[in-house]
Design a protein around this motif. Structure first.
Motif, PDB file in Angstrom:
ATOM      1  N   ASP A 249       0.853  -1.195   0.000  1.00  0.00           N
ATOM      2  CA  ASP A 249       0.000   0.000   0.000  1.00  0.00           C
ATOM      3  C   ASP A 249       0.888   1.243   0.000  1.00  0.00           C
ATOM      4  O   ASP A 249       1.589   1.534   0.966  1.00  0.00           O
ATOM      5  CB  ASP A 249      -0.889  -0.028   1.245  1.00  0.00           C
ATOM      6  CG  ASP A 249      -1.931   1.084   1.232  1.00  0.00           C
ATOM      7  OD1 ASP A 249      -1.817   1.997   0.387  1.00  0.00           O
ATOM      8  OD2 ASP A 249      -2.846   1.048   2.077  1.00  0.00           O
ATOM      9  N   ARG A 251      -0.283   4.404  -0.676  1.00  0.00           N
ATOM     10  CA  ARG A 251      -1.125   5.599  -0.726  1.00  0.00           C
ATOM     11  C   ARG A 251      -0.645   6.719   0.183  1.00  0.00           C
ATOM     12  O   ARG A 251      -0.904   7.893  -0.094  1.00  0.00           O
ATOM     13  CB  ARG A 251      -2.572   5.222  -0.390  1.00  0.00           C
ATOM     14  CG  ARG A 251      -3.244   4.395  -1.491  1.00  0.00           C
ATOM     15  CD  ARG A 251      -4.630   3.953  -1.087  1.00  0.00           C
ATOM     16  NE  ARG A 251      -4.579   2.982   0.015  1.00  0.00           N
ATOM     17  CZ  ARG A 251      -5.653   2.455   0.590  1.00  0.00           C
ATOM     18  NH1 ARG A 251      -6.861   2.826   0.178  1.00  0.00           N
ATOM     19  NH2 ARG A 251      -5.528   1.583   1.573  1.00  0.00           N
ATOM     20  N   LEU A 281      -0.726  -0.776  -4.476  1.00  0.00           N
ATOM     21  CA  LEU A 281      -1.953  -0.009  -4.273  1.00  0.00           C
ATOM     22  C   LEU A 281      -1.622   1.484  -4.263  1.00  0.00           C
ATOM     23  O   LEU A 281      -0.967   1.976  -3.348  1.00  0.00           O
ATOM     24  CB  LEU A 281      -2.610  -0.435  -2.960  1.00  0.00           C
ATOM     25  CG  LEU A 281      -3.953   0.202  -2.601  1.00  0.00           C
ATOM     26  CD1 LEU A 281      -4.993  -0.035  -3.701  1.00  0.00           C
ATOM     27  CD2 LEU A 281      -4.450  -0.365  -1.271  1.00  0.00           C
ATOM     28  N   GLY A 283      -3.278   5.380  -6.210  1.00  0.00           N
ATOM     29  CA  GLY A 283      -4.205   6.001  -7.139  1.00  0.00           C
ATOM     30  C   GLY A 283      -3.512   6.703  -8.293  1.00  0.00           C
ATOM     31  O   GLY A 283      -2.283   6.832  -8.326  1.00  0.00           O
ATOM     32  N   HIS A 286      -0.088   9.229  -8.511  1.00  0.00           N
ATOM     33  CA  HIS A 286       0.707   9.053  -7.294  1.00  0.00           C
ATOM     34  C   HIS A 286       2.200   9.192  -7.598  1.00  0.00           C
ATOM     35  O   HIS A 286       2.651   8.870  -8.698  1.00  0.00           O
ATOM     36  CB  HIS A 286       0.409   7.676  -6.690  1.00  0.00           C
ATOM     37  CG  HIS A 286       0.941   7.495  -5.302  1.00  0.00           C
ATOM     38  ND1 HIS A 286       2.235   7.107  -5.047  1.00  0.00           N
ATOM     39  CD2 HIS A 286       0.347   7.675  -4.094  1.00  0.00           C
ATOM     40  CE1 HIS A 286       2.428   7.044  -3.747  1.00  0.00           C
ATOM     41  NE2 HIS A 286       1.294   7.379  -3.143  1.00  0.00           N
ATOM     42  N   GLU A 305      -5.709   0.731  -8.495  1.00  0.00           N
ATOM     43  CA  GLU A 305      -5.994   2.134  -8.207  1.00  0.00           C
ATOM     44  C   GLU A 305      -6.736   2.341  -6.895  1.00  0.00           C
ATOM     45  O   GLU A 305      -6.610   3.400  -6.281  1.00  0.00           O
ATOM     46  CB  GLU A 305      -6.784   2.743  -9.366  1.00  0.00           C
ATOM     47  CG  GLU A 305      -5.973   2.773 -10.666  1.00  0.00           C
ATOM     48  CD  GLU A 305      -6.706   3.500 -11.777  1.00  0.00           C
ATOM     49  OE1 GLU A 305      -7.875   3.890 -11.543  1.00  0.00           O
ATOM     50  OE2 GLU A 305      -6.126   3.685 -12.855  1.00  0.00           O
ATOM     51  N   ASP A 306      -7.514   1.373  -6.472  1.00  0.00           N
ATOM     52  CA  ASP A 306      -8.187   1.526  -5.181  1.00  0.00           C
ATOM     53  C   ASP A 306      -8.439   0.150  -4.599  1.00  0.00           C
ATOM     54  O   ASP A 306      -8.404  -0.874  -5.293  1.00  0.00           O
ATOM     55  CB  ASP A 306      -9.493   2.315  -5.315  1.00  0.00           C
ATOM     56  CG  ASP A 306     -10.466   1.658  -6.278  1.00  0.00           C
ATOM     57  OD1 ASP A 306     -10.998   0.588  -5.938  1.00  0.00           O
ATOM     58  OD2 ASP A 306     -10.669   2.217  -7.378  1.00  0.00           O
ATOM     59  N   GLU A 307      -8.688   0.118  -3.295  1.00  0.00           N
ATOM     60  CA  GLU A 307      -8.785  -1.143  -2.579  1.00  0.00           C
ATOM     61  C   GLU A 307      -9.956  -1.993  -3.059  1.00  0.00           C
ATOM     62  O   GLU A 307      -9.916  -3.228  -2.994  1.00  0.00           O
ATOM     63  CB  GLU A 307      -8.915  -0.867  -1.084  1.00  0.00           C
ATOM     64  CG  GLU A 307      -8.741  -2.087  -0.222  1.00  0.00           C
ATOM     65  CD  GLU A 307      -8.763  -1.738   1.254  1.00  0.00           C
ATOM     66  OE1 GLU A 307      -8.956  -2.661   2.056  1.00  0.00           O
ATOM     67  OE2 GLU A 307      -8.597  -0.552   1.589  1.00  0.00           O
ATOM     68  N   ARG A 309     -10.718  -2.755  -5.898  1.00  0.00           N
ATOM     69  CA  ARG A 309     -10.349  -3.587  -7.036  1.00  0.00           C
ATOM     70  C   ARG A 309      -9.444  -4.740  -6.648  1.00  0.00           C
ATOM     71  O   ARG A 309      -9.064  -5.538  -7.496  1.00  0.00           O
ATOM     72  CB  ARG A 309      -9.690  -2.729  -8.107  1.00  0.00           C
ATOM     73  CG  ARG A 309     -10.581  -1.594  -8.618  1.00  0.00           C
ATOM     74  CD  ARG A 309     -10.057  -1.027  -9.908  1.00  0.00           C
ATOM     75  NE  ARG A 309     -10.095  -2.009 -10.979  1.00  0.00           N
ATOM     76  CZ  ARG A 309      -9.612  -1.806 -12.198  1.00  0.00           C
ATOM     77  NH1 ARG A 309      -9.035  -0.648 -12.480  1.00  0.00           N
ATOM     78  NH2 ARG A 309      -9.681  -2.746 -13.120  1.00  0.00           N
ATOM     79  N   ARG A 315      -7.857  -7.898   0.587  1.00  0.00           N
ATOM     80  CA  ARG A 315      -8.148  -6.568   1.097  1.00  0.00           C
ATOM     81  C   ARG A 315      -7.686  -6.399   2.531  1.00  0.00           C
ATOM     82  O   ARG A 315      -7.644  -7.343   3.309  1.00  0.00           O
ATOM     83  CB  ARG A 315      -9.647  -6.268   0.966  1.00  0.00           C
ATOM     84  CG  ARG A 315     -10.085  -6.169  -0.488  1.00  0.00           C
ATOM     85  CD  ARG A 315     -11.574  -5.960  -0.631  1.00  0.00           C
ATOM     86  NE  ARG A 315     -11.948  -6.026  -2.042  1.00  0.00           N
ATOM     87  CZ  ARG A 315     -13.192  -6.023  -2.488  1.00  0.00           C
ATOM     88  NH1 ARG A 315     -14.198  -5.936  -1.611  1.00  0.00           N
ATOM     89  NH2 ARG A 315     -13.436  -6.080  -3.781  1.00  0.00           N
ATOM     90  N   ARG A 321      -7.095   0.024   7.422  1.00  0.00           N
ATOM     91  CA  ARG A 321      -7.423   0.859   6.273  1.00  0.00           C
ATOM     92  C   ARG A 321      -7.155   2.325   6.586  1.00  0.00           C
ATOM     93  O   ARG A 321      -7.313   2.788   7.697  1.00  0.00           O
ATOM     94  CB  ARG A 321      -8.907   0.678   5.897  1.00  0.00           C
ATOM     95  CG  ARG A 321      -9.172  -0.712   5.346  1.00  0.00           C
ATOM     96  CD  ARG A 321     -10.631  -0.922   5.030  1.00  0.00           C
ATOM     97  NE  ARG A 321     -10.872  -2.290   4.587  1.00  0.00           N
ATOM     98  CZ  ARG A 321     -12.067  -2.812   4.388  1.00  0.00           C
ATOM     99  NH1 ARG A 321     -13.150  -2.067   4.603  1.00  0.00           N
ATOM    100  NH2 ARG A 321     -12.181  -4.062   3.979  1.00  0.00           N
ATOM    101  N   ARG A 322      -6.757   3.038   5.493  1.00  0.00           N
ATOM    102  CA  ARG A 322      -6.422   4.468   5.634  1.00  0.00           C
ATOM    103  C   ARG A 322      -7.678   5.278   5.876  1.00  0.00           C
ATOM    104  O   ARG A 322      -8.710   5.024   5.289  1.00  0.00           O
ATOM    105  CB  ARG A 322      -5.727   4.971   4.364  1.00  0.00           C
ATOM    106  CG  ARG A 322      -4.499   4.142   3.974  1.00  0.00           C
ATOM    107  CD  ARG A 322      -3.406   4.257   4.998  1.00  0.00           C
ATOM    108  NE  ARG A 322      -2.217   3.576   4.558  1.00  0.00           N
ATOM    109  CZ  ARG A 322      -1.093   3.513   5.237  1.00  0.00           C
ATOM    110  NH1 ARG A 322      -1.027   4.067   6.422  1.00  0.00           N
ATOM    111  NH2 ARG A 322      -0.048   2.874   4.784  1.00  0.00           N
TER     112      ARG A 322
END
Length: 322
Positions: A249, A251, A281, A283, A286, A305-307, A309, A315, A321-322
């Motif tokens: 991740d 992000r 992971l 977007g 980035h 691009e996002d969780e 997907r 997951r 999670r952010r």
């Protein structure tokens, strides 16, 4: 993009013998270094202070810095050699050179050693109209000991000229060269018994998912934090079984240097080799995408691009999670 597919394209290396896989990785590293040097080449020739520019050091590694010093020296000298010291014998070892024919390189190194160039020198060594330098085609040779801020020797910068006399800018170049060499990580030299296990780097956390592991990166992934992250990611990948998943991740990562990008590439390659499904992971727009596009890894990496997907089993737990 199929959210259940591993990072795009990397499966093409499966089935290659280990030596060929390493050759591919080495080629990617060389291409990355060429890209960084090409971007800064004009600035290095115009101003040696580029060697210590933050935007250069953020992308540079030890190999890039060594080549960049020779590039910057090309503006001042007719030829240049950069030496480091053998850790066992303290003998000079040439690591970069420009303008010195390969057949004469060893003779020049022997000449510098005989002239007292070494880790104990206190002042620059200036030699003019002295054989065998004149036999090599140089009227003057100026050698500078490069030290870090503690005074420990890093190497020697030798500048060769076809005309004798003063050559302005040498001291400035040598100072920036020493600062640049001191500003990038060197190869580890600690004996095994003195090493300790790498702690989890700042801004990094690891959490379990239903189907594997997730590594959450934040802050900066650069030359300082990259070694710890590399070890953590390698341990994490090694603990996963085939067909399990690793989510990296990105992000909350706000800075990614070339050293950090190579850590991510290494992790994806190791997942590929272990048949572990890997997902980056991040977007659109980035910083990780910008840097990796600049380094142009082959094959190119893909991102989720996002969780939403990600496959359900990959997951992140709600608490992570952010």
């Amino acid at each position: 993009m199929d959210p259940d597919a591993p990072i795009g394209g990397v499966r093409s290396r499966r089935g290659l013998p280990p030596r060929q896989q390493q050759d591919v990785i080495d080629a990617e590293m060389r291409a990355s270094r060429r890209g960084v040097l090409a971007e800064f080449h004009r600035r290095l020739r115009a101003d040696p202070e580029t060697l210590v520019a933050p935007e250069f050091l953020a992308l540079a590694d030890r190999h890039i810095v060594r080549t960049a010093i020779v590039v910057a020296a090309g503006r001042l000298a007719d030829a240049c050699t950069l030496h480091v010291f053998d850790p066992k014998t303290t003998a000079l070892r040439t690591v970069r050179h420009s303008g010195v024919p390969l057949r004469l390189r060893d003779r020049l190194t022997a000449f510098l050693t005989a002239a007292g160039v070494g880790p104990d020198m206190t002042d620059p060594v200036v030699l003019e109209r002295v054989a065998p330098a004149t036999d090599l085609g140089f009227a003057a040779v100026h050698a500078y000991l490069l030290r870090d801020e503690r005074g420990d020797p890093l190497g020697v910068l030798s500048l060769q000229y076809r005309t004798p006399g003063p050559h302005p800018g040498q001291d400035r170049l040598a100072g920036f060269a020493a600062e640049a060499m001191a500003g990038v990580p060197a190869a580890p030299t600690l004996p095994r018994r003195a090493r300790t296990a790498d702690p989890t780097p700042p801004g990094v956390s690891v959490t379990r998912t239903t189907d594997g592991m997730a590594v959450l990166l934040g802050g900066a992934l650069d030359a300082v934090t990259a070694p710890g992250c590399r070890q953590l990611l390698r341990r994490t990948v090694a603990a996963l079984a085939p067909r399990q998943s690793l989510v990296i991740d990105l992000r909350e990562l706000d800075f990614l240097a070339a050293a950090g990008a190579r850590v991510l590439i290494d992790a994806v390659r190791r997942c590929e080799d272990g048949a572990v499904d890997c997902y980056l992971l991040a977007g659109p727009g980035h910083i990780a995408r910008t840097v990796l596009d600049r380094l142009d890894p082959r094959p190119p990496l893909s991102f989720v691009e996002d969780e939403a997907r990600l496959p359900t089993a990959a997951r992140l737990p709600t608490a992570a999670r952010r």
